[in-house]
Design a protein around this motif. Structure first.
Motif, PDB file in Angstrom:
ATOM      1  N   PRO A 141       0.831  -1.209   0.000  1.00 53.06           N
ATOM      2  CA  PRO A 141       0.000   0.000   0.000  1.00 53.06           C
ATOM      3  C   PRO A 141       0.861   1.254   0.000  1.00 53.06           C
ATOM      4  O   PRO A 141       1.918   1.284   0.645  1.00 53.06           O
ATOM      5  N   PRO A 142       0.462   2.293  -0.723  1.00 53.25           N
ATOM      6  CA  PRO A 142       1.256   3.529  -0.720  1.00 53.25           C
ATOM      7  C   PRO A 142       1.295   4.151   0.674  1.00 53.25           C
ATOM      8  O   PRO A 142       0.348   4.027   1.449  1.00 53.25           O
ATOM      9  N   VAL A 143       2.397   4.816   0.961  1.00 57.04           N
ATOM     10  CA  VAL A 143       2.562   5.444   2.268  1.00 57.04           C
ATOM     11  C   VAL A 143       1.539   6.554   2.460  1.00 57.04           C
ATOM     12  O   VAL A 143       0.969   6.729   3.535  1.00 57.04           O
ATOM     13  N   THR A 144       1.300   7.304   1.393  1.00 54.37           N
ATOM     14  CA  THR A 144       0.279   8.352   1.436  1.00 54.37           C
ATOM     15  C   THR A 144      -0.733   8.091   0.333  1.00 54.37           C
ATOM     16  O   THR A 144      -0.375   7.654  -0.764  1.00 54.37           O
ATOM     17  N   ALA A 145      -1.988   8.340   0.620  1.00 60.90           N
ATOM     18  CA  ALA A 145      -3.051   8.161  -0.362  1.00 60.90           C
ATOM     19  C   ALA A 145      -4.125   9.211  -0.120  1.00 60.90           C
ATOM     20  O   ALA A 145      -4.322   9.664   1.013  1.00 60.90           O
ATOM     21  N   ALA A 146      -4.798   9.595  -1.171  1.00 62.45           N
ATOM     22  CA  ALA A 146      -5.889  10.555  -1.066  1.00 62.45           C
ATOM     23  C   ALA A 146      -7.202   9.796  -0.925  1.00 62.45           C
ATOM     24  O   ALA A 146      -7.339   8.662  -1.430  1.00 62.45           O
ATOM     25  N   GLU A 147      -8.143  10.408  -0.240  1.00 61.39           N
ATOM     26  CA  GLU A 147      -9.458   9.789  -0.108  1.00 61.39           C
ATOM     27  C   GLU A 147     -10.023   9.467  -1.493  1.00 61.39           C
ATOM     28  O   GLU A 147      -9.994  10.295  -2.399  1.00 61.39           O
ATOM     29  N   GLY A 148     -10.502   8.238  -1.654  1.00 59.99           N
ATOM     30  CA  GLY A 148     -11.076   7.812  -2.922  1.00 59.99           C
ATOM     31  C   GLY A 148     -10.110   7.149  -3.869  1.00 59.99           C
ATOM     32  O   GLY A 148     -10.526   6.601  -4.896  1.00 59.99           O
ATOM     33  N   ASP A 149      -8.787   7.171  -3.566  1.00 61.12           N
ATOM     34  CA  ASP A 149      -7.817   6.498  -4.432  1.00 61.12           C
ATOM     35  C   ASP A 149      -8.129   5.001  -4.477  1.00 61.12           C
ATOM     36  O   ASP A 149      -8.425   4.381  -3.457  1.00 61.12           O
ATOM     37  N   CYS A 150      -8.022   4.422  -5.688  1.00 61.21           N
ATOM     38  CA  CYS A 150      -8.278   2.993  -5.879  1.00 61.21           C
ATOM     39  C   CYS A 150      -7.070   2.328  -6.522  1.00 61.21           C
ATOM     40  O   CYS A 150      -6.424   2.913  -7.391  1.00 61.21           O
ATOM     41  N   HIS A 151      -6.789   1.103  -6.088  1.00 63.03           N
ATOM     42  CA  HIS A 151      -5.690   0.314  -6.645  1.00 63.03           C
ATOM     43  C   HIS A 151      -6.181  -1.106  -6.902  1.00 63.03           C
ATOM     44  O   HIS A 151      -6.961  -1.646  -6.104  1.00 63.03           O
ATOM     45  N   ALA A 152      -5.706  -1.694  -8.002  1.00 65.11           N
ATOM     46  CA  ALA A 152      -5.915  -3.123  -8.219  1.00 65.11           C
ATOM     47  C   ALA A 152      -4.802  -3.846  -7.471  1.00 65.11           C
ATOM     48  O   ALA A 152      -3.620  -3.690  -7.804  1.00 65.11           O
ATOM     49  N   VAL A 153      -5.146  -4.604  -6.450  1.00 66.43           N
ATOM     50  CA  VAL A 153      -4.140  -5.237  -5.587  1.00 66.43           C
ATOM     51  C   VAL A 153      -3.493  -6.401  -6.333  1.00 66.43           C
ATOM     52  O   VAL A 153      -4.179  -7.318  -6.804  1.00 66.43           O
TER      53      VAL A 153
END
Length: 235
Positions: free
Chosen positions: A46-58
């Motif tokens: 997981p990224p150290v910082t993320a913005a609300e609503g950011d999505c990633h395909a794990v």
């Protein structure tokens, strides 16, 4: 039921306290999954910082907060991660690659025009790259048109002036050095729109060819885009 079937949105239960928490979580999941925009497709951490609503395909073998969620969509909501299991047919946008994606039941694939139940697909692509011209009468690109690609055309834009003793240049591939244009301009902004009357299909990777007309190349840069289709195998 604790959640909805398609998007795994949490449901408010009878006599539940703090109902707003459940409702807000459902809304945050919807905000991420509707018009899905994927920040990454291959991250396991997981990224150290993320913005609300950011999505990633794990990706497979994920760790830390994503451990145990391989293949799922991770949504950063409320300061933490919530997850959804994608279903075949879900669509999203690859932010890094700048392309629409379809989940085929096993992974996210781009450029899909049609797909079978077992994953065989017709996929359209644009291979774009900058070619830095080297001195000489002709240049072959390092980037290659993929094997078994059906090429519909190649477009080009001069992004820095082409220099040398030449008067113009031509662009080709597959044994025809002018297949995608000839008499092409040298100045920045000059372009080529090489549309084929019938697709070019090669059975081995092949470069594009730039040939000087009336002299030799000395330098310059051309941005090239190969517009092609590929057929993928069923699972």
């Amino acid at each position: 039921m604790d959640e909805t079937t398609q998007m795994q949105l949490p449901l408010v239960q009878a006599a539940q306290a703090q109902k707003h928490v459940t409702v807000n979580e459902a809304l945050m999941r919807l905000d991420g999954l509707v018009q899905l925009r994927l920040q990454s497709l291959d991250q396991t951490v997981p990224p150290v910082t993320a913005a609300e609503g950011d999505c990633h395909a794990v990706a497979a073998n994920a760790v830390n907060e994503w451990a145990g969620h391989d293949g799922e969509v991770a949504i950063f909501a409320g300061g933490g991660w919530v997850f959804a299991v994608p279903r075949a047919g879900w669509r999203g946008w690859d932010i890094v690659g700048g392309a629409e994606l379809v989940f085929d039941g096993a992974g996210w694939v781009g450029g899909v025009a049609a797909i079978s139940a077992s994953g065989a697909a017709m996929r359209f692509h644009v291979l774009e790259f900058d070619h830095v011209i080297s001195a000489g009468a002709s240049n072959a690109t390092v980037e290659l048109i993929p094997s078994h690609a059906m090429v519909f055309g190649v477009t080009a834009r001069v992004v820095s002036d082409i220099t040398g003793t030449l008067a113009s240049w031509r662009l080709g591939a597959g044994g025809a050095d002018n297949r995608f244009g000839s008499g092409l301009g040298l100045g920045q902004g000059s372009y080529a729109t090489g549309v084929l009357g019938a697709p070019l299909t090669g059975y081995a990777p092949q470069p594009l060819e730039l040939t000087a007309e009336g002299g030799d190349f000395a330098g310059g840069t051309v941005r090239l885009a190969v517009h092609y289709c590929e057929l993928t195998l069923p699972n």
